[in-house]
Motif scaffolding. Structure first.
Motif, PDB file in Angstrom:
ATOM      1  N   GLU A   1       3.789  67.033 -83.543  1.00  0.00           N
ATOM      2  CA  GLU A   1       3.030  67.962 -84.386  1.00  0.00           C
ATOM      3  C   GLU A   1       3.729  69.305 -84.422  1.00  0.00           C
ATOM      4  O   GLU A   1       4.095  69.851 -83.385  1.00  0.00           O
ATOM      5  N   ALA A   2       3.892  69.822 -85.616  1.00  0.00           N
ATOM      6  CA  ALA A   2       4.411  71.176 -85.816  1.00  0.00           C
ATOM      7  C   ALA A   2       3.506  71.832 -86.851  1.00  0.00           C
ATOM      8  O   ALA A   2       3.692  71.662 -88.046  1.00  0.00           O
ATOM      9  N   THR A   3       2.500  72.535 -86.365  1.00  0.00           N
ATOM     10  CA  THR A   3       1.561  73.242 -87.227  1.00  0.00           C
ATOM     11  C   THR A   3       1.933  74.719 -87.184  1.00  0.00           C
ATOM     12  O   THR A   3       1.762  75.360 -86.135  1.00  0.00           O
ATOM     13  N   PRO A   4       2.482  75.248 -88.277  1.00  0.00           N
ATOM     14  CA  PRO A   4       2.999  76.625 -88.259  1.00  0.00           C
ATOM     15  C   PRO A   4       2.020  77.634 -87.661  1.00  0.00           C
ATOM     16  O   PRO A   4       0.839  77.664 -88.007  1.00  0.00           O
ATOM     17  N   ASN A   5       2.572  78.401 -86.721  1.00  0.00           N
ATOM     18  CA  ASN A   5       1.875  79.513 -86.067  1.00  0.00           C
ATOM     19  C   ASN A   5       0.667  79.094 -85.227  1.00  0.00           C
ATOM     20  O   ASN A   5      -0.118  79.935 -84.813  1.00  0.00           O
ATOM     21  N   LYS A   6       0.558  77.794 -84.938  1.00  0.00           N
ATOM     22  CA  LYS A   6      -0.569  77.307 -84.137  1.00  0.00           C
ATOM     23  C   LYS A   6      -0.146  76.396 -82.993  1.00  0.00           C
ATOM     24  O   LYS A   6      -0.531  76.595 -81.856  1.00  0.00           O
ATOM     25  N   LYS A   7       0.644  75.349 -83.318  1.00  0.00           N
ATOM     26  CA  LYS A   7       0.916  74.328 -82.305  1.00  0.00           C
ATOM     27  C   LYS A   7       2.280  73.685 -82.546  1.00  0.00           C
ATOM     28  O   LYS A   7       2.683  73.453 -83.680  1.00  0.00           O
ATOM     29  N   PHE A   8       2.970  73.393 -81.427  1.00  0.00           N
ATOM     30  CA  PHE A   8       4.234  72.664 -81.462  1.00  0.00           C
ATOM     31  C   PHE A   8       4.185  71.653 -80.322  1.00  0.00           C
ATOM     32  O   PHE A   8       4.043  72.027 -79.161  1.00  0.00           O
ATOM     33  N   VAL A   9       4.270  70.351 -80.663  1.00  0.00           N
ATOM     34  CA  VAL A   9       4.106  69.276 -79.691  1.00  0.00           C
ATOM     35  C   VAL A   9       5.296  68.332 -79.782  1.00  0.00           C
ATOM     36  O   VAL A   9       5.632  67.859 -80.871  1.00  0.00           O
ATOM     37  N   PHE A  10       5.930  68.060 -78.636  1.00  0.00           N
ATOM     38  CA  PHE A  10       7.047  67.120 -78.633  1.00  0.00           C
ATOM     39  C   PHE A  10       7.029  66.283 -77.370  1.00  0.00           C
ATOM     40  O   PHE A  10       6.351  66.598 -76.398  1.00  0.00           O
ATOM     41  N   GLN A  11       7.813  65.206 -77.409  1.00  0.00           N
ATOM     42  CA  GLN A  11       7.973  64.338 -76.242  1.00  0.00           C
ATOM     43  C   GLN A  11       9.396  64.455 -75.708  1.00  0.00           C
ATOM     44  O   GLN A  11      10.334  64.695 -76.463  1.00  0.00           O
ATOM     45  N   TRP A  12       9.508  64.263 -74.425  1.00  0.00           N
ATOM     46  CA  TRP A  12      10.801  64.140 -73.771  1.00  0.00           C
ATOM     47  C   TRP A  12      10.604  63.282 -72.540  1.00  0.00           C
ATOM     48  O   TRP A  12       9.490  62.819 -72.286  1.00  0.00           O
TER      49      TRP A  12
ATOM     50  N   THR B   1       0.441  87.373 -78.647  1.00  0.00           N
ATOM     51  CA  THR B   1       0.159  85.947 -78.669  1.00  0.00           C
ATOM     52  C   THR B   1      -0.020  85.426 -77.246  1.00  0.00           C
ATOM     53  O   THR B   1       0.781  85.740 -76.366  1.00  0.00           O
ATOM     54  N   VAL B   2      -1.048  84.631 -77.043  1.00  0.00           N
ATOM     55  CA  VAL B   2      -1.170  83.865 -75.807  1.00  0.00           C
ATOM     56  C   VAL B   2      -0.512  82.517 -76.071  1.00  0.00           C
ATOM     57  O   VAL B   2      -0.845  81.822 -77.038  1.00  0.00           O
ATOM     58  N   VAL B   3       0.452  82.184 -75.234  1.00  0.00           N
ATOM     59  CA  VAL B   3       1.141  80.899 -75.319  1.00  0.00           C
ATOM     60  C   VAL B   3       0.580  80.013 -74.214  1.00  0.00           C
ATOM     61  O   VAL B   3       0.669  80.350 -73.037  1.00  0.00           O
ATOM     62  N   VAL B   4      -0.016  78.900 -74.608  1.00  0.00           N
ATOM     63  CA  VAL B   4      -0.546  77.930 -73.654  1.00  0.00           C
ATOM     64  C   VAL B   4       0.384  76.724 -73.691  1.00  0.00           C
ATOM     65  O   VAL B   4       0.647  76.169 -74.756  1.00  0.00           O
ATOM     66  N   LEU B   5       0.907  76.348 -72.544  1.00  0.00           N
ATOM     67  CA  LEU B   5       1.792  75.191 -72.440  1.00  0.00           C
ATOM     68  C   LEU B   5       1.130  74.156 -71.553  1.00  0.00           C
ATOM     69  O   LEU B   5       0.714  74.464 -70.433  1.00  0.00           O
ATOM     70  N   ASP B   6       1.017  72.944 -72.068  1.00  0.00           N
ATOM     71  CA  ASP B   6       0.502  71.805 -71.301  1.00  0.00           C
ATOM     72  C   ASP B   6       1.515  70.680 -71.394  1.00  0.00           C
ATOM     73  O   ASP B   6       2.109  70.470 -72.454  1.00  0.00           O
TER      74      ASP B   6
ATOM     75  N   VAL C   1       4.777  67.570 -74.321  1.00  0.00           N
ATOM     76  CA  VAL C   1       4.711  69.020 -74.122  1.00  0.00           C
ATOM     77  C   VAL C   1       4.011  69.622 -75.334  1.00  0.00           C
ATOM     78  O   VAL C   1       4.423  69.394 -76.468  1.00  0.00           O
ATOM     79  N   THR C   2       2.972  70.404 -75.075  1.00  0.00           N
ATOM     80  CA  THR C   2       2.214  71.039 -76.147  1.00  0.00           C
ATOM     81  C   THR C   2       2.232  72.553 -75.966  1.00  0.00           C
ATOM     82  O   THR C   2       1.805  73.058 -74.920  1.00  0.00           O
ATOM     83  N   PHE C   3       2.766  73.252 -76.958  1.00  0.00           N
ATOM     84  CA  PHE C   3       2.666  74.704 -77.034  1.00  0.00           C
ATOM     85  C   PHE C   3       1.530  75.013 -78.002  1.00  0.00           C
ATOM     86  O   PHE C   3       1.571  74.598 -79.162  1.00  0.00           O
ATOM     87  N   THR C   4       0.517  75.734 -77.558  1.00  0.00           N
ATOM     88  CA  THR C   4      -0.561  76.185 -78.422  1.00  0.00           C
ATOM     89  C   THR C   4      -0.503  77.711 -78.457  1.00  0.00           C
ATOM     90  O   THR C   4      -0.403  78.358 -77.411  1.00  0.00           O
TER      91      THR C   4
END
Length: 147
Positions: A69-80, A100-105, A89-92
């Motif tokens: 998922e790559a939702t501009p200015n909201k979320k970037f999600v990838f696998q590795w 900006t608060v960057v939440v990484l899970d 890995v999810t950047f919200t």
């Protein structure tokens, strides 16, 4: 299942944070050396994270996988796959005050010995990475060569 959670405040607009974590130029500016990243119009794609002469062992590292998922200015999600199987890995990104608060899970680790070691290494690594992202975006300082 073991999960990695980090959160940091970066005093720049979320558009700048998103551009930095969703482009190969952005990753290579603050963290990696030769990352390639392609996002399709549907917000999915591929990412290959690459580091040259990394760490004390001076080795080349490459990892990556699908962008889910790559939702501009909201979320970037990838696998590795730093462990036995793919993790996600999810950047919200959340607007907050002047930045900006960057939440990484990161999820997907098992309780195997290899996965537990990878999870611990990545938990430390993502904490360091978010610090590098913060000092790069707020102050223009690139520290990756010194690691």
């Amino acid at each position: 299942m073991p999960v990695i959670n980090h959160k940091t405040y970066i005093k720049v607009p979320l558009e700048l944070v998103y551009k930095t974590i969703s482009t190969s130029h952005g990753w290579n500016a603050w963290f990696t050396d030769d990352t390639s990243l392609e996002i399709s119009s549907d917000g999915t794609g591929e990412i290959r994270l690459r580091w040259k002469n990394f760490g004390c062992e001076n080795v080349n590292i490459e990892d990556g996988g699908k962008i889910l998922e790559a939702t501009p200015n909201k979320k970037f999600v990838f696998q590795w796959s730093p462990g036995e199987q793919f993790s996600t890995v999810t950047f919200t990104l959340e607007p907050y005050k002047d930045g900006t608060v960057v939440v990484l899970d990161e999820t997907g680790y098992t309780y195997s010995e290899k996965d537990i070691k990878a999870c611990i290494d990545c938990a430390v690594g993502w904490g360091e990475a978010l610090t590098l992202l913060k000092i790069y975006l707020e102050h223009g300082i690139v520290y990756k060569q010194d690691l």
